[in-house]
Design a protein around this motif. Structure first.
Motif, PDB file in Angstrom:
ATOM      1  N   ALA A 248       0.840  -1.216   0.000  1.00 37.04           N
ATOM      2  CA  ALA A 248       0.000   0.000   0.000  1.00 37.04           C
ATOM      3  C   ALA A 248       0.869   1.258   0.000  1.00 37.04           C
ATOM      4  CB  ALA A 248      -0.890  -0.007   1.235  1.00 37.04           C
ATOM      5  N   PRO A 249       0.325   2.378  -0.514  1.00 31.84           N
ATOM      6  CA  PRO A 249       1.072   3.637  -0.461  1.00 31.84           C
ATOM      7  C   PRO A 249       1.554   3.935   0.956  1.00 31.84           C
ATOM      8  CG  PRO A 249      -0.827   3.886  -1.876  1.00 31.84           C
ATOM      9  CD  PRO A 249      -0.950   2.516  -1.245  1.00 31.84           C
ATOM     10  N   ASP A 250       2.816   4.286   1.067  1.00 32.12           N
ATOM     11  CA  ASP A 250       3.485   4.587   2.339  1.00 32.12           C
ATOM     12  C   ASP A 250       3.495   3.401   3.313  1.00 32.12           C
ATOM     13  OD1 ASP A 250       4.135   7.063   1.365  1.00 32.12           O
ATOM     14  OD2 ASP A 250       2.851   8.211   2.705  1.00 32.12           O
ATOM     15  N   GLY A 251       3.213   2.197   2.789  1.00 37.82           N
ATOM     16  CA  GLY A 251       3.246   0.979   3.614  1.00 37.82           C
ATOM     17  C   GLY A 251       4.672   0.442   3.741  1.00 37.82           C
ATOM     18  N   PRO A 252       4.803  -0.806   4.256  1.00 36.35           N
ATOM     19  CA  PRO A 252       6.141  -1.346   4.548  1.00 36.35           C
ATOM     20  C   PRO A 252       7.075  -1.397   3.339  1.00 36.35           C
ATOM     21  CG  PRO A 252       4.421  -2.759   5.464  1.00 36.35           C
ATOM     22  CD  PRO A 252       3.723  -1.696   4.684  1.00 36.35           C
ATOM     23  N   VAL A 253       6.588  -1.829   2.186  1.00 34.55           N
ATOM     24  CA  VAL A 253       7.457  -1.907   1.003  1.00 34.55           C
ATOM     25  C   VAL A 253       7.817  -0.494   0.533  1.00 34.55           C
ATOM     26  CG1 VAL A 253       7.546  -2.605  -1.423  1.00 34.55           C
ATOM     27  CG2 VAL A 253       6.669  -4.184   0.305  1.00 34.55           C
ATOM     28  N   ALA A 254       6.834   0.408   0.575  1.00 31.06           N
ATOM     29  CA  ALA A 254       7.092   1.806   0.200  1.00 31.06           C
ATOM     30  C   ALA A 254       8.189   2.394   1.087  1.00 31.06           C
ATOM     31  CB  ALA A 254       5.809   2.618   0.330  1.00 31.06           C
ATOM     32  N   ARG A 255       8.156   2.065   2.360  1.00 29.33           N
ATOM     33  CA  ARG A 255       9.167   2.606   3.299  1.00 29.33           C
ATOM     34  C   ARG A 255      10.552   2.074   2.981  1.00 29.33           C
ATOM     35  NH1 ARG A 255       7.063   5.327   7.771  1.00 29.33           N
ATOM     36  NH2 ARG A 255       4.815   5.423   7.491  1.00 29.33           N
ATOM     37  N   ARG A 256      10.605   0.807   2.604  1.00 30.13           N
ATOM     38  CA  ARG A 256      11.904   0.226   2.249  1.00 30.13           C
ATOM     39  C   ARG A 256      12.483   0.948   1.027  1.00 30.13           C
ATOM     40  NH1 ARG A 256      12.998  -5.784   0.466  1.00 30.13           N
ATOM     41  NH2 ARG A 256      15.179  -5.448  -0.031  1.00 30.13           N
ATOM     42  N   ILE A 257      11.624   1.182   0.035  1.00 23.27           N
ATOM     43  CA  ILE A 257      12.094   1.867  -1.178  1.00 23.27           C
ATOM     44  C   ILE A 257      12.454   3.315  -0.846  1.00 23.27           C
ATOM     45  CG2 ILE A 257      11.428   2.635  -3.493  1.00 23.27           C
ATOM     46  CD1 ILE A 257       9.531   0.094  -3.520  1.00 23.27           C
ATOM     47  N   ALA A 258      11.612   3.965  -0.030  1.00 20.82           N
ATOM     48  CA  ALA A 258      11.862   5.380   0.313  1.00 20.82           C
ATOM     49  C   ALA A 258      13.205   5.554   1.014  1.00 20.82           C
ATOM     50  CB  ALA A 258      10.730   5.907   1.206  1.00 20.82           C
ATOM     51  N   SER A 259      13.612   4.525   1.767  1.00 24.13           N
ATOM     52  CA  SER A 259      14.878   4.644   2.493  1.00 24.13           C
ATOM     53  C   SER A 259      16.070   4.642   1.535  1.00 24.13           C
ATOM     54  CB  SER A 259      15.021   3.510   3.524  1.00 24.13           C
ATOM     55  OG  SER A 259      15.270   2.293   2.855  1.00 24.13           O
ATOM     56  N   ALA A 260      15.811   4.327   0.245  1.00 18.26           N
ATOM     57  CA  ALA A 260      16.884   4.341  -0.767  1.00 18.26           C
ATOM     58  C   ALA A 260      16.739   5.537  -1.719  1.00 18.26           C
ATOM     59  CB  ALA A 260      16.864   3.035  -1.550  1.00 18.26           C
ATOM     60  N   ILE A 261      15.931   6.533  -1.319  1.00 15.98           N
ATOM     61  CA  ILE A 261      15.767   7.728  -2.170  1.00 15.98           C
ATOM     62  C   ILE A 261      16.205   8.958  -1.379  1.00 15.98           C
ATOM     63  CG2 ILE A 261      14.179   9.123  -3.560  1.00 15.98           C
ATOM     64  CD1 ILE A 261      12.352   6.714  -3.835  1.00 15.98           C
ATOM     65  N   PRO A 262      17.449   9.393  -1.537  1.00 14.85           N
ATOM     66  CA  PRO A 262      17.889  10.594  -0.816  1.00 14.85           C
ATOM     67  C   PRO A 262      17.384  11.862  -1.512  1.00 14.85           C
ATOM     68  CG  PRO A 262      19.683   9.779  -2.171  1.00 14.85           C
ATOM     69  CD  PRO A 262      18.525   8.820  -2.369  1.00 14.85           C
ATOM     70  N   TYR A 263      17.340  12.942  -0.756  1.00 14.96           N
ATOM     71  CA  TYR A 263      17.036  14.236  -1.394  1.00 14.96           C
ATOM     72  C   TYR A 263      18.230  15.162  -1.242  1.00 14.96           C
ATOM     73  CZ  TYR A 263      15.856  15.876   3.348  1.00 14.96           C
ATOM     74  OH  TYR A 263      15.895  16.182   4.674  1.00 14.96           O
ATOM     75  N   TYR A 264      18.332  16.080  -2.202  1.00 16.52           N
ATOM     76  CA  TYR A 264      19.423  17.059  -2.238  1.00 16.52           C
ATOM     77  C   TYR A 264      18.844  18.422  -2.585  1.00 16.52           C
ATOM     78  CZ  TYR A 264      22.355  12.908  -2.865  1.00 16.52           C
ATOM     79  OH  TYR A 264      22.974  11.688  -2.715  1.00 16.52           O
ATOM     80  N   PRO A 265      19.518  19.485  -2.159  1.00 16.51           N
ATOM     81  CA  PRO A 265      19.166  20.785  -2.739  1.00 16.51           C
ATOM     82  C   PRO A 265      19.624  20.762  -4.192  1.00 16.51           C
ATOM     83  CG  PRO A 265      21.105  20.991  -1.330  1.00 16.51           C
ATOM     84  CD  PRO A 265      20.632  19.567  -1.212  1.00 16.51           C
ATOM     85  N   TYR A 266      18.718  21.048  -5.116  1.00 16.81           N
ATOM     86  CA  TYR A 266      19.082  20.952  -6.536  1.00 16.81           C
ATOM     87  C   TYR A 266      18.097  21.750  -7.360  1.00 16.81           C
ATOM     88  CZ  TYR A 266      21.056  18.710 -10.686  1.00 16.81           C
ATOM     89  OH  TYR A 266      21.688  18.472 -11.893  1.00 16.81           O
ATOM     90  N   LYS A 267      18.583  22.312  -8.440  1.00 18.36           N
ATOM     91  CA  LYS A 267      17.752  23.133  -9.326  1.00 18.36           C
ATOM     92  C   LYS A 267      17.035  24.231  -8.542  1.00 18.36           C
ATOM     93  CE  LYS A 267      16.795  19.426 -12.699  1.00 18.36           C
ATOM     94  NZ  LYS A 267      17.120  19.852 -14.074  1.00 18.36           N
ATOM     95  N   GLY A 268      17.654  24.676  -7.456  1.00 17.12           N
ATOM     96  CA  GLY A 268      17.085  25.766  -6.679  1.00 17.12           C
ATOM     97  C   GLY A 268      15.973  25.360  -5.732  1.00 17.12           C
ATOM     98  N   ILE A 269      15.673  24.046  -5.615  1.00 19.99           N
ATOM     99  CA  ILE A 269      14.670  23.609  -4.624  1.00 19.99           C
ATOM    100  C   ILE A 269      15.384  22.830  -3.510  1.00 19.99           C
ATOM    101  CG2 ILE A 269      12.704  23.623  -6.224  1.00 19.99           C
ATOM    102  CD1 ILE A 269      12.931  20.527  -6.357  1.00 19.99           C
ATOM    103  N   PRO A 270      14.841  22.849  -2.289  1.00 22.02           N
ATOM    104  CA  PRO A 270      15.561  22.220  -1.179  1.00 22.02           C
ATOM    105  C   PRO A 270      15.537  20.698  -1.218  1.00 22.02           C
ATOM    106  CG  PRO A 270      13.508  23.229  -0.406  1.00 22.02           C
ATOM    107  CD  PRO A 270      13.659  23.615  -1.852  1.00 22.02           C
ATOM    108  N   ARG A 271      14.469  20.113  -1.812  1.00 18.47           N
ATOM    109  CA  ARG A 271      14.360  18.649  -1.785  1.00 18.47           C
ATOM    110  C   ARG A 271      14.115  18.105  -3.188  1.00 18.47           C
ATOM    111  NH1 ARG A 271      11.893  16.023   3.539  1.00 18.47           N
ATOM    112  NH2 ARG A 271      13.024  17.276   5.051  1.00 18.47           N
ATOM    113  N   PHE A 272      15.198  17.777  -3.844  1.00 25.23           N
ATOM    114  CA  PHE A 272      15.113  17.090  -5.137  1.00 25.23           C
ATOM    115  C   PHE A 272      15.332  15.613  -4.824  1.00 25.23           C
ATOM    116  CE2 PHE A 272      16.589  15.179  -8.978  1.00 25.23           C
ATOM    117  CZ  PHE A 272      15.945  15.858 -10.003  1.00 25.23           C
ATOM    118  N   TYR A 273      14.306  14.799  -5.063  1.00 27.58           N
ATOM    119  CA  TYR A 273      14.365  13.372  -4.692  1.00 27.58           C
ATOM    120  C   TYR A 273      15.061  12.593  -5.805  1.00 27.58           C
ATOM    121  CZ  TYR A 273      11.236  14.893  -1.090  1.00 27.58           C
ATOM    122  OH  TYR A 273      10.699  15.569  -0.019  1.00 27.58           O
TER     123      TYR A 273
END
Ligand SMILES: O=P(O)(O)OC[C@H]1O[C@H](OP(=O)(O)OP(=O)(O)O)[C@H](O)[C@@H]1O
Ligand SMILES: Nc1ncnc2[nH]cnc12
Length: 232
Positions: free
Chosen positions: A9-34
């Motif tokens: 499910a959205p934001d469920g256990p598998v989603a959390r595992r994948i999300a933990s492998a998506i860092p964000y950076y300041p980029y293109k002038g926005i604070p959170r580029f995923y």
């Protein structure tokens, strides 16, 4: 007995595992580029992304899958192979021959000239306007992208598919920035809900696995890092 919780499910256990492998950076002038590079380099996590989408869309009646230039290609193509469906590219204009192009649109951090869909070959005798033989009148299409923010990209793709006489069964994204869906008046943020309503495409479903609520990994940057994003 209560139903077992859906681990996909959205934001469920598998989603959390994948999300933990998506860092964000300041980029293109926005604070959170995923940055989806985080899971592309991990075959186990990349495979999970495709498995979740393939499971969701296995039973959906669709004729083809379209992926958005460029990160939507990376998700859409393996999904199309997993589901044994034709794949086509929604490319930025001027990148593929014999194509039909949408109008210009905005994204979170800039403007885009449009998206284009190949007409295909051979041109169909049943299509006097020679619009497209890849996306045909009456088709049901699944559109795929890595991320939806303001919805400008998806809306341009949906409008183009409609112009070709086909329907969009759903837009599938890995990440959805929900803060853009229906932001409070005065926030200064564009509203995806208002955009879709204004274009009369609010009935097209948008589904995503991961929201910004569970994207909590700040990417590490080396000393002297410079944001080289081409737009800001
Ligand atoms: O919801 P929106 O505000 O439209 O933003 C989402 C779009 O922005 C990014 O694409 P971009 O045009 O930057 O292209 P890229 O994949 O080549 O980086 C992203 O991959 C989505 O396609
Ligand atoms: N915040 C974001 N991160 C990555 N890609 C994007 N495309 C539009 N907004 C984005």
């Amino acid at each position: 007995m209560a139903d077992a919780p859906d681990e996909h499910a959205p934001d469920g256990p598998v989603a959390r595992r994948i999300a933990s492998a998506i860092p964000y950076y300041p980029y293109k002038g926005i604070p959170r580029f995923y940055d989806i590079n985080g899971f592309l380099v991990r075959p186990d996590v990349f495979q999970l992304v495709i498995d979740v989408l393939a499971k969701r869309y296995a039973a959906l009646e669709i004729d083809s899958i379209g992926g958005f230039d460029a990160r939507g290609f990376v998700i859409g193509a393996p999904l199309a192979l997993a589901l044994k469906k034709p794949f086509f590219m929604l490319r930025k204009p001027g990148k593929q021959p014999n194509a039909v192009t949408s109008g210009a649109y905005e994204v979170e951090y800039g403007s885009r000239a449009g998206v284009s869909v190949p007409r295909g070959h051979p041109l169909s005798a049943e299509d006097p306007l020679k619009l497209s033989t890849v996306v045909k009148r009456g088709d049901r299409v699944l559109l795929v992208d890595d991320l939806v923010a303001t919805g400008g990209t998806l809306a341009a793709g949906v409008e183009l598919i409609h112009r070709l006489g086909a329907r969009v069964a759903e837009c599938a994204c890995v990440v959805e920035l929900k803060m853009f869906y229906d932001p409070p008046a005065g926030s200064g943020l564009p509203s995806r809900k208002a955009l879709f309503e204004g274009k009369r495409i609010a009935d097209v479903p948008v589904w995503a696995l991961i929201s910004e609520d569970i994207l909590t990994v700040a990417g590490e940057l080396p000393a002297g890092y410079e944001d080289d994003g081409e737009e800001h």
